[in-house]
Design an enzyme around this catalytic site. Structure first.
Site, PDB file in Angstrom:
ATOM      1  N   SER A  33       0.838  -1.213   0.000  1.00 60.74           N
ATOM      2  CA  SER A  33       0.000   0.000   0.000  1.00 60.74           C
ATOM      3  C   SER A  33       0.866   1.253   0.000  1.00 60.74           C
ATOM      4  O   SER A  33       1.758   1.394   0.819  1.00 60.74           O
ATOM      5  CB  SER A  33      -0.855   0.045   1.279  1.00 60.74           C
ATOM      6  N   HIS A  64      -4.218   0.888  -4.111  1.00 58.87           N
ATOM      7  CA  HIS A  64      -3.634  -0.206  -4.901  1.00 58.87           C
ATOM      8  C   HIS A  64      -4.133  -0.048  -6.328  1.00 58.87           C
ATOM      9  O   HIS A  64      -5.331  -0.064  -6.557  1.00 58.87           O
ATOM     10  CB  HIS A  64      -4.105  -1.555  -4.349  1.00 58.87           C
ATOM     11  N   HIS A  86      -6.074  -9.094  -1.490  1.00 59.68           N
ATOM     12  CA  HIS A  86      -6.101  -9.330  -0.051  1.00 59.68           C
ATOM     13  C   HIS A  86      -7.285 -10.216   0.309  1.00 59.68           C
ATOM     14  O   HIS A  86      -8.339 -10.149  -0.319  1.00 59.68           O
ATOM     15  CB  HIS A  86      -6.260  -8.007   0.709  1.00 59.68           C
ATOM     16  N   TYR A  88      -9.233  -9.810   2.747  1.00 59.64           N
ATOM     17  CA  TYR A  88     -10.408  -9.044   3.180  1.00 59.64           C
ATOM     18  C   TYR A  88     -11.265  -8.575   1.983  1.00 59.64           C
ATOM     19  O   TYR A  88     -12.380  -8.117   2.146  1.00 59.64           O
ATOM     20  CB  TYR A  88     -10.012  -7.850   4.054  1.00 59.64           C
ATOM     21  N   GLU A  89     -10.715  -8.691   0.778  1.00 61.48           N
ATOM     22  CA  GLU A  89     -11.519  -8.332  -0.407  1.00 61.48           C
ATOM     23  C   GLU A  89     -12.501  -9.453  -0.745  1.00 61.48           C
ATOM     24  O   GLU A  89     -13.356  -9.288  -1.615  1.00 61.48           O
ATOM     25  CB  GLU A  89     -10.596  -8.081  -1.610  1.00 61.48           C
ATOM     26  N   ALA A 116       2.830  -2.483   3.804  1.00 62.04           N
ATOM     27  CA  ALA A 116       2.679  -1.492   4.863  1.00 62.04           C
ATOM     28  C   ALA A 116       2.212  -2.279   6.080  1.00 62.04           C
ATOM     29  O   ALA A 116       1.444  -3.230   5.952  1.00 62.04           O
ATOM     30  CB  ALA A 116       1.619  -0.467   4.478  1.00 62.04           C
ATOM     31  N   MET A 219      -1.953  -7.329   6.652  1.00 59.46           N
ATOM     32  CA  MET A 219      -3.040  -8.133   6.100  1.00 59.46           C
ATOM     33  C   MET A 219      -2.628  -8.763   4.765  1.00 59.46           C
ATOM     34  O   MET A 219      -3.457  -8.971   3.884  1.00 59.46           O
ATOM     35  CB  MET A 219      -4.288  -7.242   5.887  1.00 59.46           C
ATOM     36  N   SER A 220      -1.348  -9.060   4.630  1.00 63.22           N
ATOM     37  CA  SER A 220      -0.872  -9.615   3.339  1.00 63.22           C
ATOM     38  C   SER A 220       0.398 -10.425   3.552  1.00 63.22           C
ATOM     39  O   SER A 220       0.755 -10.766   4.653  1.00 63.22           O
ATOM     40  CB  SER A 220      -0.567  -8.441   2.381  1.00 63.22           C
ATOM     41  N   ASN A 243       2.329   3.072  10.878  1.00 63.44           N
ATOM     42  CA  ASN A 243       1.678   3.572  12.092  1.00 63.44           C
ATOM     43  C   ASN A 243       2.042   2.666  13.257  1.00 63.44           C
ATOM     44  O   ASN A 243       2.425   1.508  13.042  1.00 63.44           O
ATOM     45  CB  ASN A 243       0.159   3.593  11.907  1.00 63.44           C
ATOM     46  N   HIS A 258      -6.641   3.941   7.188  1.00 63.42           N
ATOM     47  CA  HIS A 258      -6.041   3.577   5.901  1.00 63.42           C
ATOM     48  C   HIS A 258      -5.416   4.778   5.194  1.00 63.42           C
ATOM     49  O   HIS A 258      -4.363   4.643   4.548  1.00 63.42           O
ATOM     50  CB  HIS A 258      -7.094   2.919   4.999  1.00 63.42           C
TER      51      HIS A 258
END
Ligand code: GU7
Length: 290
Positions: A33, A64, A86, A88-89, A116, A219-220, A243, A258
């Site tokens: 990201s 993305h 991802h 979550y998609e 990220a 998340m990846s 972060n 995000h």
């Protein structure tokens, strides 16, 4: 169904790409990201939009884009994904990871994955880079693996080992490169874990992960690396810490969002790109007949 991408389908995708460029990549790159500009450094490019590649998924996440870029970095032939898939998609892990198998059948030997991530290790500052030394496959603990379902031995073994999933030699090179770049105090080594998302973590979950030795949360990447090791690619990965994870209940801890992730990614992509290119330069020295 998890394994909707048979060897033949992956081979067709690889052949579709190989028929449309004379570039024969040795390195596959996945841009995280806000890190899309890494791919903008590639020269003599041949660009494929994901939606133009038959049977290829499309990226749906802001920050993305969705294209595969063939070309050269440090005179090394590469293929880079601007935009990844991802869990979550709504894509199964095997679908998120299938581009790694495409890279394998295109002839790639190295996977360089960037992402990220939230910094869990208190030593990490926003903007720092964590070289991934190892990962904890939390989603695998519940049996969710990109390798679930029938194994095709043309990719790799039924039960692939994951010790040394992240190449120690390339980590050593990256640390030396960071010293040469004068950024050794912004570089760390650590353990990454991937959660399903799309929600960020609770404080209790982050405290548990920290207790388990996790240094950065995302998340990846984990399922892409498992897939890469299954088909014997050499793996290098780093996380840009966008972060600090909130491990306290007082409101002063900043809540992850995000926009901040993408903004920090964009602000640090030059140094991330420089690090990646210098590691590729060292790989190039070791691949005489590229
Ligand atoms: N606490 C926390 N901070 C993070 N910063 C980036 N990511 C990686 C996930 N990035 C998503 C949403 O930003 C987009 O793929 C995370 C994360 O998963 N958790």
């Amino acid at each position: 169904e998890n394994n909707t991408y048979s060897y033949e389908v992956i081979k067709d995708i690889a052949d579709y790409l190989l028929d449309r460029t004379t570039i024969r990549p040795l390195i596959g790159i996945i841009c995280g990201s806000g890190l899309n500009s890494i791919a903008d450094m590639i020269t003599d490019t041949k660009v494929f939009e994901y939606e133009d590649i038959p049977n290829f998924p499309v990226s749906t996440v802001e920050g993305h884009v969705g294209r595969m870029i063939f070309g050269y970095l440090e005179n090394m032939p590469v293929m880079a994904m601007q935009g990844r898939f991802h869990y979550y998609e709504g894509y199964p892990l095997a679908k998120c990871s299938m581009p790694v198998r495409v890279m394998k059948l295109v002839g790639v030997r190295y996977l360089m994955a960037t992402n990220a991530a939230g910094g869990l290790n208190s030593k990490f500052k926003v903007g720092d880079i964590m070289l991934v030394r190892d990962h904890i496959n939390i989603m695998g603990f519940a049996g969710n693996s990109p390798l679930q379902g029938p194994n095709d031995p043309r990719f790799g073994p039924r039960f692939p080992p994951m010790t040394n999933a992240y190449n120690a030699h390339l980590i050593k090179i990256a640390k030396q490169v960071a010293k040469d770049m004068g950024i050794e105090n912004e570089i760390h080594e650590g353990v990454y874990t991937c959660l399903g998302g799309p929600n960020y973590e609770t404080v209790a979950e982050l405290r548990m992960l920290r207790t388990m030795g996790v240094d950065a949360v995302g998340m990846s990447t984990v399922h892409e690396v498992i897939t890469a090791r299954h088909c014997d690619l050499t793996v290098f990965a780093f996380s840009l810490i966008t972060n600090k994870c909130a491990t306290g209940y007082d409101s002063s801890e900043d809540e992850a969002n995000h926009e901040e992730v993408v903004t920090v990614g964009r602000s640090r992509q030059a140094v991330c790109g420089e690090l990646l290119c210098r590691v590729i330069r060292e790989i190039a020295k070791e691949c005489p007949n590229k």
